[in-house]
Write a protein that holds these residues in place. Structure first.
Motif, mmCIF file in Angstrom:
data_model
loop_
_atom_site.group_PDB
_atom_site.id
_atom_site.type_symbol
_atom_site.label_atom_id
_atom_site.label_comp_id
_atom_site.label_asym_id
_atom_site.label_seq_id
_atom_site.Cartn_x
_atom_site.Cartn_y
_atom_site.Cartn_z
ATOM 1 N N ALA A 71 0.834 -1.207 0.000
ATOM 2 C CA ALA A 71 0.000 0.000 0.000
ATOM 3 C C ALA A 71 0.865 1.252 0.000
ATOM 4 N N GLN A 72 1.917 1.253 0.808
ATOM 5 C CA GLN A 72 2.811 2.411 0.906
ATOM 6 C C GLN A 72 3.515 2.673 -0.427
ATOM 7 N N ALA A 73 3.921 1.587 -1.105
ATOM 8 C CA ALA A 73 4.672 1.735 -2.358
ATOM 9 C C ALA A 73 3.766 1.897 -3.566
ATOM 10 N N GLY A 74 2.457 1.640 -3.400
ATOM 11 C CA GLY A 74 1.528 1.759 -4.515
ATOM 12 C C GLY A 74 1.700 0.658 -5.536
ATOM 13 N N VAL A 75 2.038 -0.562 -5.064
ATOM 14 C CA VAL A 75 2.210 -1.697 -5.968
ATOM 15 C C VAL A 75 1.422 -2.884 -5.392
ATOM 16 N N SER A 76 1.388 -3.976 -6.130
ATOM 17 C CA SER A 76 0.695 -5.170 -5.647
ATOM 18 C C SER A 76 1.577 -5.927 -4.650
ATOM 19 N N ILE A 77 0.935 -6.806 -3.871
ATOM 20 C CA ILE A 77 1.679 -7.639 -2.926
ATOM 21 C C ILE A 77 2.661 -8.540 -3.659
ATOM 22 N N SER A 78 2.254 -9.049 -4.814
ATOM 23 C CA SER A 78 3.148 -9.923 -5.577
ATOM 24 C C SER A 78 4.394 -9.180 -6.040
ATOM 25 N N THR A 79 4.230 -7.881 -6.380
ATOM 26 C CA THR A 79 5.395 -7.094 -6.786
ATOM 27 C C THR A 79 6.367 -6.945 -5.625
ATOM 28 N N SER A 137 11.709 1.852 -10.990
ATOM 29 C CA SER A 137 10.914 2.780 -10.180
ATOM 30 C C SER A 137 10.102 2.030 -9.130
ATOM 31 N N ALA A 138 9.494 0.886 -9.530
ATOM 32 C CA ALA A 138 8.711 0.094 -8.580
ATOM 33 C C ALA A 138 9.621 -0.491 -7.501
ATOM 34 N N ARG A 139 10.777 -0.975 -7.913
ATOM 35 C CA ARG A 139 11.714 -1.557 -6.938
ATOM 36 C C ARG A 139 12.151 -0.515 -5.927
ATOM 37 N N LEU A 140 12.434 0.706 -6.404
ATOM 38 C CA LEU A 140 12.866 1.776 -5.509
ATOM 39 C C LEU A 140 11.769 2.139 -4.517
ATOM 40 N N ARG A 141 10.507 2.202 -4.984
ATOM 41 C CA ARG A 141 9.399 2.529 -4.085
ATOM 42 C C ARG A 141 9.219 1.443 -3.019
ATOM 43 N N VAL A 142 9.378 0.182 -3.441
ATOM 44 C CA VAL A 142 9.251 -0.914 -2.472
ATOM 45 C C VAL A 142 10.369 -0.833 -1.435
ATOM 46 N N GLU A 143 11.592 -0.607 -1.875
ATOM 47 C CA GLU A 143 12.716 -0.543 -0.943
ATOM 48 C C GLU A 143 12.554 0.617 0.040
ATOM 49 N N GLU A 144 12.047 1.758 -0.452
ATOM 50 C CA GLU A 144 11.819 2.908 0.433
ATOM 51 C C GLU A 144 10.716 2.589 1.442
#
Length: 337
Positions: free
Chosen positions: A9-17, A31-38
């Motif tokens: 939810a915080q990263a704006g991606v799916s759980i699978s991502t 970009s998605a990887r960076l948002r997840v890591e942050e």
């Protein structure tokens, strides 16, 4: 405590991502990887390692059985294994067995319940009950270090103990010694037998023999080296040099010699085996046969990981080569022959 759903939810991606980023199971956009890591960092998210291991069918955990990590030789092998585990992102579960069969069996069962990816064993005893248990679970990747010579279920790494014993005898002969004694390890062990055979071979090449009375059986611990040396001194043997089958027994022997009012090496030379770190700091520094412990530990883990990763892995047996390390505990004989 944050969950993987919170990270998504915080990263704006799916759980699978999020799962793919954390486990590296599929390529994800930068970009998605960076948002997840942050998001992981901001939420202090800690993945559920148990759930992940069940899903991935591995735990990135290695089990290790050792006789006792308090012994300098075993401690240095364990340190090498642990260092490489850390480098490669594996956890190590260390179990001291004290050569007690019931502890060996209990530890192996516990490690299997923990779903370790593989098992390292460096024990001076592998009794039938332990061998039978390992045979029952032969699907578990296994490497045995140093003591075992034959196994149809494990890769094996050991040193060439025959060459090590030969090097010890040859060097003492080159220094002018003709009367010897040995403080061996358990003579039921293949490693002890090979060291003794190699030592006797060096003597036989120059027409010398080793009397049975000059061989005292120890157990690789310093106390047995101390008691063994006392026994040899009581025999009033003409020995001018003693070969101890481990550095720890050599330390005990040096203590007994000194307490008897004799000097090392002027009265009796002492040569050890293993080249543990402490050998450089004894008085005098110990001449010894180097058993490459860090190489032993690293080779063992590298071989185990190959066995884990390659289902068609062919059984291997590797051999390390010992070498002589000259310090100050051996000199030519003076006047005791």
């Amino acid at each position: 405590m944050a969950t993987i759903k919170d990270v998504a939810a915080q990263a704006g991606v799916s759980i699978s991502t999020v799962s793919h980023v954390l486990n590296g199971t599929r390529k994800v956009s930068d970009s998605a990887r960076l948002r997840v890591e942050e998001a992981v960092s901001r939420l202090h998210y800690a993945p559920n390692s148990v759930a992940r291991s069940l899903k991935m069918n591995n735990t990135r955990t290695i089990g290790m059985l050792v006789t006792t990590s308090a012994h300098p030789f075993f401690a240095e092998v364990v340190q090498a294994v642990e260092d490489l585990c850390f480098e490669l992102g594996y956890s190590l579960i260390l179990c001291n067995t004290e050569n007690q069969p019931e502890r060996q069996l209990m530890h192996v069962r516990m490690l299997m319940e923990k779903r370790v990816d593989g098992l390292l064993i460096i024990c001076t005893d592998t009794p039938p009950a332990l061998q039978a248990l390992l045979q029952q679970h032969r699907q578990l990747p296994l490497v045995m270090l140093d003591w075992s010579r034959e196994s149809n279920i494990a890769d094996i790494i050991h040193d060439n103990a025959h060459i090590g014993g030969y090097l010890a005898g040859k060097y003492l002969i080159e220094q002018g010694h003709r009367n010897f004694a040995c403080i061996s390890g358990h003579l039921t062990k293949g490693t002890s037998q090979l060291r003794l055979e190699g030592f006797k071979k060096a003597l036989s090449e120059v027409g010398l023999t080793l009397p049975a009375s000059a061989i005292v059986e120890g157990d690789f611990e310093s106390e047995s080296g101390y008691r063994g040396m006392q026994q040899l001194l009581r025999q009033k043997s003409p020995m001018t040099a003693v070969f101890a089958f481990s550095d720890t027994m050599a330390f005990g022997a040096i203590c007994a010699i000194t307490q008897a009012g004799l000097r090392v090496p002027q009265d009796i030379s002492v040569l050890g085996y293993d080249d543990v770190n402490m050998a450089r700091f004894t008085s005098p520094p110990l001449t010894t046969i180097s058993h490459p412990k860090r190489t032993l530990g690293r080779w063992a883990l590298e071989l185990l990981l190959k066995r884990i990763q390659a289902k068609d892995h062919r059984q291997a047996q590797l051999e390390l080569t010992p070498r002589l390390v000259v310090r100050d505990s051996v000199c030519p004989p003076s006047g005791r022959e």
